[in-house]
Write a protein that holds these residues in place. Structure first.
Motif, PDB file in Angstrom:
ATOM      1  N   LEU A  31       2.387  11.846  -7.520  1.00 32.62           N
ATOM      2  CA  LEU A  31       2.034  12.030  -9.282  1.00 32.62           C
ATOM      3  C   LEU A  31       0.932  12.889  -9.218  1.00 32.62           C
ATOM      4  O   LEU A  31       0.848  13.860 -10.227  1.00 32.62           O
ATOM      5  N   ALA A  32      -0.308  12.618  -8.599  1.00 31.12           N
ATOM      6  CA  ALA A  32      -1.535  13.316  -8.590  1.00 31.12           C
ATOM      7  C   ALA A  32      -1.142  14.690  -8.339  1.00 31.12           C
ATOM      8  O   ALA A  32      -1.833  15.570  -9.075  1.00 31.12           O
ATOM      9  N   ALA A  33      -0.747  14.940  -7.303  1.00 30.18           N
ATOM     10  CA  ALA A  33      -0.307  16.296  -7.023  1.00 30.18           C
ATOM     11  C   ALA A  33       0.335  17.093  -8.100  1.00 30.18           C
ATOM     12  O   ALA A  33       0.345  18.414  -8.436  1.00 30.18           O
ATOM     13  N   TRP A  34       1.486  16.416  -8.559  1.00 31.33           N
ATOM     14  CA  TRP A  34       2.301  17.032  -9.611  1.00 31.33           C
ATOM     15  C   TRP A  34       1.598  17.618 -10.879  1.00 31.33           C
ATOM     16  O   TRP A  34       1.561  18.387 -11.313  1.00 31.33           O
ATOM     17  N   LYS A  35       0.580  16.277 -11.264  1.00 33.06           N
ATOM     18  CA  LYS A  35      -0.216  16.613 -12.320  1.00 33.06           C
ATOM     19  C   LYS A  35      -1.588  17.212 -12.173  1.00 33.06           C
ATOM     20  O   LYS A  35      -2.564  16.608 -12.878  1.00 33.06           O
ATOM     21  N   GLN A  36      -1.710  18.027 -11.286  1.00 36.07           N
ATOM     22  CA  GLN A  36      -3.053  18.410 -10.825  1.00 36.07           C
ATOM     23  C   GLN A  36      -4.017  18.809 -11.957  1.00 36.07           C
ATOM     24  O   GLN A  36      -3.442  19.506 -12.743  1.00 36.07           O
ATOM     25  N   GLY A  37      -5.113  18.398 -11.953  1.00 33.04           N
ATOM     26  CA  GLY A  37      -6.037  18.674 -13.100  1.00 33.04           C
ATOM     27  C   GLY A  37      -5.867  18.134 -14.317  1.00 33.04           C
ATOM     28  O   GLY A  37      -6.815  18.045 -15.438  1.00 33.04           O
TER      29      GLY A  37
ATOM     30  N   PHE B 263      -9.661   5.981  -8.882  1.00 33.30           N
ATOM     31  CA  PHE B 263      -8.993   4.804  -8.045  1.00 33.30           C
ATOM     32  C   PHE B 263      -9.508   5.040  -6.706  1.00 33.30           C
ATOM     33  O   PHE B 263      -9.900   4.004  -6.002  1.00 33.30           O
ATOM     34  N   ALA B 264      -9.101   6.115  -6.108  1.00 32.17           N
ATOM     35  CA  ALA B 264      -9.343   6.347  -4.680  1.00 32.17           C
ATOM     36  C   ALA B 264     -10.809   6.097  -4.217  1.00 32.17           C
ATOM     37  O   ALA B 264     -11.107   5.369  -3.194  1.00 32.17           O
ATOM     38  N   VAL B 265     -11.588   6.781  -5.013  1.00 32.65           N
ATOM     39  CA  VAL B 265     -13.206   6.829  -4.746  1.00 32.65           C
ATOM     40  C   VAL B 265     -13.643   5.231  -4.772  1.00 32.65           C
ATOM     41  O   VAL B 265     -14.166   4.701  -4.189  1.00 32.65           O
ATOM     42  N   LEU B 266     -13.120   4.332  -5.923  1.00 29.04           N
ATOM     43  CA  LEU B 266     -13.229   2.944  -6.147  1.00 29.04           C
ATOM     44  C   LEU B 266     -12.897   2.272  -5.103  1.00 29.04           C
ATOM     45  O   LEU B 266     -13.659   1.310  -4.604  1.00 29.04           O
ATOM     46  N   GLY B 267     -11.477   2.697  -4.555  1.00 28.97           N
ATOM     47  CA  GLY B 267     -11.177   1.660  -3.450  1.00 28.97           C
ATOM     48  C   GLY B 267     -12.113   2.029  -2.147  1.00 28.97           C
ATOM     49  O   GLY B 267     -11.994   1.032  -1.481  1.00 28.97           O
TER      50      GLY B 267
ATOM     51  N   ALA C 143      -3.199   7.399  -0.803  1.00 29.22           N
ATOM     52  CA  ALA C 143      -3.012   8.300  -1.903  1.00 29.22           C
ATOM     53  C   ALA C 143      -3.783   9.685  -1.817  1.00 29.22           C
ATOM     54  O   ALA C 143      -3.405  10.649  -2.073  1.00 29.22           O
ATOM     55  N   ARG C 144      -4.981   9.588  -1.276  1.00 24.08           N
ATOM     56  CA  ARG C 144      -5.602  11.105  -1.108  1.00 24.08           C
ATOM     57  C   ARG C 144      -5.089  11.788  -0.307  1.00 24.08           C
ATOM     58  O   ARG C 144      -4.972  13.003  -0.366  1.00 24.08           O
ATOM     59  N   ILE C 145      -4.781  11.280   0.736  1.00 17.88           N
ATOM     60  CA  ILE C 145      -4.062  12.184   1.876  1.00 17.88           C
ATOM     61  C   ILE C 145      -2.886  12.720   1.381  1.00 17.88           C
ATOM     62  O   ILE C 145      -2.196  13.867   1.427  1.00 17.88           O
ATOM     63  N   THR C 146      -1.924  11.805   0.673  1.00 15.05           N
ATOM     64  CA  THR C 146      -0.900  12.155  -0.231  1.00 15.05           C
ATOM     65  C   THR C 146      -0.910  13.571  -0.764  1.00 15.05           C
ATOM     66  O   THR C 146      -0.228  14.360  -0.875  1.00 15.05           O
ATOM     67  N   ARG C 147      -1.919  13.281  -1.782  1.00 14.43           N
ATOM     68  CA  ARG C 147      -2.096  14.351  -3.000  1.00 14.43           C
ATOM     69  C   ARG C 147      -2.570  15.558  -2.172  1.00 14.43           C
ATOM     70  O   ARG C 147      -1.965  16.644  -2.641  1.00 14.43           O
ATOM     71  N   ALA C 148      -3.686  15.584  -1.122  1.00 16.44           N
ATOM     72  CA  ALA C 148      -3.870  16.609  -0.681  1.00 16.44           C
ATOM     73  C   ALA C 148      -2.664  17.479   0.172  1.00 16.44           C
ATOM     74  O   ALA C 148      -2.596  18.841   0.120  1.00 16.44           O
TER      75      ALA C 148
ATOM     76  N   ALA D 125       0.779  -1.139   0.094  1.00 14.89           N
ATOM     77  CA  ALA D 125       0.129  -0.135   0.058  1.00 14.89           C
ATOM     78  C   ALA D 125       0.759   1.326   0.030  1.00 14.89           C
ATOM     79  O   ALA D 125       0.806   2.206  -0.868  1.00 14.89           O
ATOM     80  N   VAL D 126       1.651   1.269   0.833  1.00 15.00           N
ATOM     81  CA  VAL D 126       2.699   2.309   0.885  1.00 15.00           C
ATOM     82  C   VAL D 126       3.623   2.769  -0.230  1.00 15.00           C
ATOM     83  O   VAL D 126       3.703   3.664  -0.814  1.00 15.00           O
ATOM     84  N   GLY D 127       4.116   1.572  -0.846  1.00 14.64           N
ATOM     85  CA  GLY D 127       4.698   1.493  -2.208  1.00 14.64           C
ATOM     86  C   GLY D 127       4.190   2.145  -3.012  1.00 14.64           C
ATOM     87  O   GLY D 127       4.600   2.590  -4.261  1.00 14.64           O
ATOM     88  N   ILE D 128       2.759   1.828  -3.381  1.00  2.89           N
ATOM     89  CA  ILE D 128       2.092   2.035  -4.562  1.00  2.89           C
ATOM     90  C   ILE D 128       1.291   3.606  -4.224  1.00  2.89           C
ATOM     91  O   ILE D 128       1.344   4.502  -4.951  1.00  2.89           O
ATOM     92  N   ALA D 129       0.620   3.842  -3.085  1.00  7.27           N
ATOM     93  CA  ALA D 129      -0.152   4.664  -2.689  1.00  7.27           C
ATOM     94  C   ALA D 129       0.811   6.163  -2.460  1.00  7.27           C
ATOM     95  O   ALA D 129       0.212   7.202  -3.273  1.00  7.27           O
ATOM     96  N   VAL D 130       1.884   6.374  -1.885  1.00  2.00           N
ATOM     97  CA  VAL D 130       2.766   7.523  -1.948  1.00  2.00           C
ATOM     98  C   VAL D 130       3.309   7.890  -3.084  1.00  2.00           C
ATOM     99  O   VAL D 130       2.937   9.126  -3.652  1.00  2.00           O
ATOM    100  N   PRO D 131       3.446   7.127  -3.963  1.00  4.47           N
ATOM    101  CA  PRO D 131       4.007   7.817  -5.453  1.00  4.47           C
ATOM    102  C   PRO D 131       2.667   7.963  -6.392  1.00  4.47           C
ATOM    103  O   PRO D 131       2.685   9.279  -7.043  1.00  4.47           O
TER     104      PRO D 131
END
Length: 313
Positions: free
Chosen positions: A119-125, A135-139, A197-202, A109-115
């Protein structure tokens, strides 16, 4: 910093005392007479009294609680009503599968979610950001047992790539061990990956707006250096916090996952004990899970001393 650590360690003592009191009271929260429930409808009054005596129900409440706590402090969690084995022995026999599943799920989870969050924050929008959030909503939306049954059907029954159930001890080899845990770890880690992933992005979005990030860009720092050496380091506190809080998801999800994939771990032991109303086993496992959760949160609090420069004394 040393004083902060001492305060946090001492604060766990009353918490564990309350947890122990609640776990012990599970026997009395259950509806009806526990001894009569365990004995069954065909039991004689003598059978009920014998079970009451074996459970210590014929003694005052505080005396029973004190004896139970003293036994735990001496490594004795009681004896199973049905197997007549010590609860500590039963837990020791089942702890490896559950520990293996939780560790593999945590690493996955950590190895997948943090990157993903970075990535989502870097590519915002962009479409990448929207895909990660979808994916986060589906999860969060799909229950663990549904994901488990779907993975078992596709990869075990249809494709025959992985075992559908069971557990192989690590001592029998790494590859047989991990083959039996890949599908359960993915099923259990779905919600955990979505949360991290959601917390990391925010958190990363907030950090990337800070002045020192703009200064680093102005000095010519590379994007990778900015994301992982500057931004992620300063966003670590909430991320580490949610990783610790998510341990509760692993503990609760392990019960369901082990039942779906027939893994003989503590989750499966808990389900069997509840179905048979084996109260000493239920109390022992719940107390162990509670202790692990409190310990993990203590370690997360202590980790603040490493990530938060404001904590020094």
């Amino acid at each position: 910093m040393f004083a902060y650590i001492i305060r946090r360690v001492l604060a766990t003592i009353p918490v564990m005392a309350l947890v122990a009191l609640f776990v012990f009271s599970l026997l009395y929260i259950a509806p009806g007479d526990p001894a009569a429930v365990i004995a069954g409808d065909q039991a004689t009054p003598q059978d009920v009294e014998r079970i009451r005596a074996s459970l210590g129900l014929d003694r005052p409440y505080l005396v029973r609680f004190g004896a139970w706590v003293w036994g735990i402090l001496n490594g004795d969690m009681g004896t199973s009503i049905f197997t007549n084995l010590p609860v500590t022995t039963m837990i020791a026999q089942r702890i490896e599968p559950t520990l293996s599943l939780m560790i593999l799920t945590l690493l996955l989870a950590v190895g997948i979610a943090v990157p993903m969050g970075v990535l989502a924050a870097w590519k915002q929008g962009t479409i990448i950001d929207r895909a990660v959030m979808a994916f986060a909503v589906l999860g969060f939306s799909v229950p663990v047992f549904v994901v488990g049954y779907l993975l078992a059907y596709v990869f075990a029954l249809e494709l025959d790539w992985l075992p559908v159930q069971g557990y192989t001890a690590f001592s029998n080899g790494f590859f047989p061990w991990i083959e039996n845990l890949i599908l359960p770890a993915i099923a259990l880690g779905g919600v955990y990956i979505a949360l991290i992933a959601r917390i990391t992005r925010a958190t990363m979005l907030e950090v990337l707006q800070q002045d020192y990030i703009r200064t680093a860009r102005a000095k010519g720092a590379g994007q990778t250096s900015i994301l992982f050496l500057h931004a992620l380091k300063n966003a670590a506190v909430p991320i580490v916090t949610v990783i610790g809080i998510g341990i509760a998801l692993l503990i609760g999800g392990a019960v369901v996952t082990e039942s779906v994939f027939a893994i003989p771990g503590l989750g499966r032991l808990t389900v069997d004990a509840i179905l048979r109303r084996d109260y000493p086993v239920i109390q022992g496992v719940v107390l162990l899970f509670s202790f692990v959760y409190v310990l993990v949160n203590l370690l997360i609090d202590l980790a603040y001393t490493l990530f938060d420069p404001r904590i020094r004394y």
